[in-house]
Design a protein around this motif. Structure first.
Motif, short mmCIF file in Angstrom:
data_model
loop_
_atom_site.label_atom_id
_atom_site.label_comp_id
_atom_site.label_asym_id
_atom_site.label_seq_id
_atom_site.Cartn_x
_atom_site.Cartn_y
_atom_site.Cartn_z
N GLY A 142 0.66 -1.26 0.04
CA GLY A 142 -0.07 -0.02 -0.14
C GLY A 142 0.91 1.20 0.01
N VAL A 143 2.08 1.24 0.58
CA VAL A 143 3.01 2.19 0.80
C VAL A 143 3.60 2.93 -0.65
N ASP A 144 4.25 1.91 -1.37
CA ASP A 144 5.12 2.42 -2.50
C ASP A 144 4.90 1.23 -3.57
N SER A 145 3.73 1.00 -4.30
CA SER A 145 3.49 -0.05 -5.12
C SER A 145 4.32 0.34 -6.52
N ALA A 146 4.74 1.51 -6.74
CA ALA A 146 5.29 1.95 -8.17
C ALA A 146 6.74 1.53 -7.95
N SER A 147 7.39 1.18 -6.82
CA SER A 147 8.90 0.91 -6.75
C SER A 147 9.18 -0.38 -7.50
N GLN A 148 10.24 -0.30 -8.30
CA GLN A 148 10.89 -1.45 -9.27
C GLN A 148 11.44 -2.34 -8.23
N PHE A 149 11.84 -1.87 -7.01
CA PHE A 149 12.63 -2.69 -6.22
C PHE A 149 11.80 -3.57 -5.19
N LEU A 150 10.45 -3.23 -5.15
CA LEU A 150 9.78 -3.96 -3.97
C LEU A 150 9.68 -5.50 -4.49
N PRO A 151 9.51 -5.97 -5.91
CA PRO A 151 9.36 -7.31 -5.92
C PRO A 151 10.66 -7.99 -5.45
N PHE A 152 11.83 -7.50 -5.57
CA PHE A 152 13.21 -8.06 -5.38
C PHE A 152 13.27 -7.72 -3.81
N ILE A 153 12.71 -7.13 -3.00
CA ILE A 153 12.62 -7.06 -1.71
C ILE A 153 11.84 -8.18 -1.21
N VAL A 165 0.76 -18.54 -13.97
CA VAL A 165 2.05 -18.95 -14.21
C VAL A 165 2.86 -17.62 -13.80
N PRO A 166 3.94 -17.40 -13.39
CA PRO A 166 4.75 -16.14 -13.02
C PRO A 166 5.26 -15.58 -14.15
N LEU A 167 5.25 -14.51 -14.39
CA LEU A 167 5.88 -13.92 -15.69
C LEU A 167 7.26 -13.24 -15.44
N ASN A 168 7.49 -12.61 -14.30
CA ASN A 168 8.81 -12.11 -13.99
C ASN A 168 9.84 -12.77 -13.31
N ILE A 169 10.93 -12.14 -13.20
CA ILE A 169 12.12 -12.92 -12.51
C ILE A 169 11.74 -13.18 -11.05
N ALA A 170 11.37 -12.12 -10.44
CA ALA A 170 10.72 -12.16 -9.05
C ALA A 170 9.75 -13.49 -8.86
N GLY A 171 8.69 -13.72 -9.45
CA GLY A 171 7.95 -14.56 -9.32
C GLY A 171 8.48 -16.08 -9.66
N LYS A 172 9.44 -15.96 -10.80
CA LYS A 172 9.98 -17.20 -10.80
C LYS A 172 11.11 -17.72 -10.00
N LEU A 173 11.71 -16.68 -9.20
CA LEU A 173 12.50 -16.89 -8.12
C LEU A 173 11.87 -17.80 -6.96
#
Length: 182
Positions: free
Chosen positions: A39-50, A147-155
């Protein structure tokens, strides 16, 4: 059941609860933190990797719980009911925690997953879909309807499959030490 067996059973569950409590607390705290962050920062590109990094921390704690601490419990108690309880707790912990991970990634960006089902429902319906996905992933069935489509989901999927493999190997490695009471 005599008094000695009853006290051994209670002792086993107390010991299991103590060993699982720390790991379960960390897993639950990390999973709940996703709800706050999304809810805080859903636009962050780093949040999936966090999310992936925190899932890696959870994975390390679960592996540690499985191989170091719980092997001691099995070494002291060789009863089938204790082993089944142990694996039930591990499976529930893994499946629920990865459900939260997948749901957090989806909440960040619905395009992180391709789905043949409709995921545009309420929070609880979406969580159910990812609980289903996590259980299918844990069992290594992989129907392909989500199916996960990005690297974060696949990891995340790779970590869950890794944990399911470790739990299975741990169970098979200790099968010769299990006693079935008749």
């Amino acid at each position: 059941m005599n008094t000695i067996e009853k006290s051994e059973r209670i002792g086993f569950y107390k010991q299991l609860f103590k060993k699982v409590l720390l790991t379960a607390s960390i897993v639950i705290a990390l999973s709940l933190s996703y709800i706050l962050w999304v809810g805080v920062d859903s636009a962050s590109q780093f949040l999936p990797f966090i999310i992936v990094g925190l899932a890696l921390v959870k994975t390390i704690f679960i592996v540690r719980l499985t191989f170091i601490q719980l092997s001691k419990i099995i070494g002291e108690s060789h009863q089938l009911t204790h082993v089944l309880t142990l694996f039930g707790v591990l499976i529930i912990l893994i499946v629920l925690s990865f459900s939260a991970d997948y749901h957090a990634l989806y909440t960040l960006n619905p395009e992180n997953f391709k789905s043949s089902t409709v995921l545009n429902g309420s929070f609880s319906l979406q969580f159910f879909e990812f609980l289903y996905f996590s259980l299918i992933t844990f069992s290594s069935v992989g129907f392909g309807d989500i199916v996960p489509l990005n690297i974060a989901g696949k990891l995340l999927v790779m970590m869950e499959v890794f944990l399911s493999f470790l739990v299975l190997v741990f169970g098979i490695a200790n099968i010769n030490r299990i006693h079935v009471n008749k």
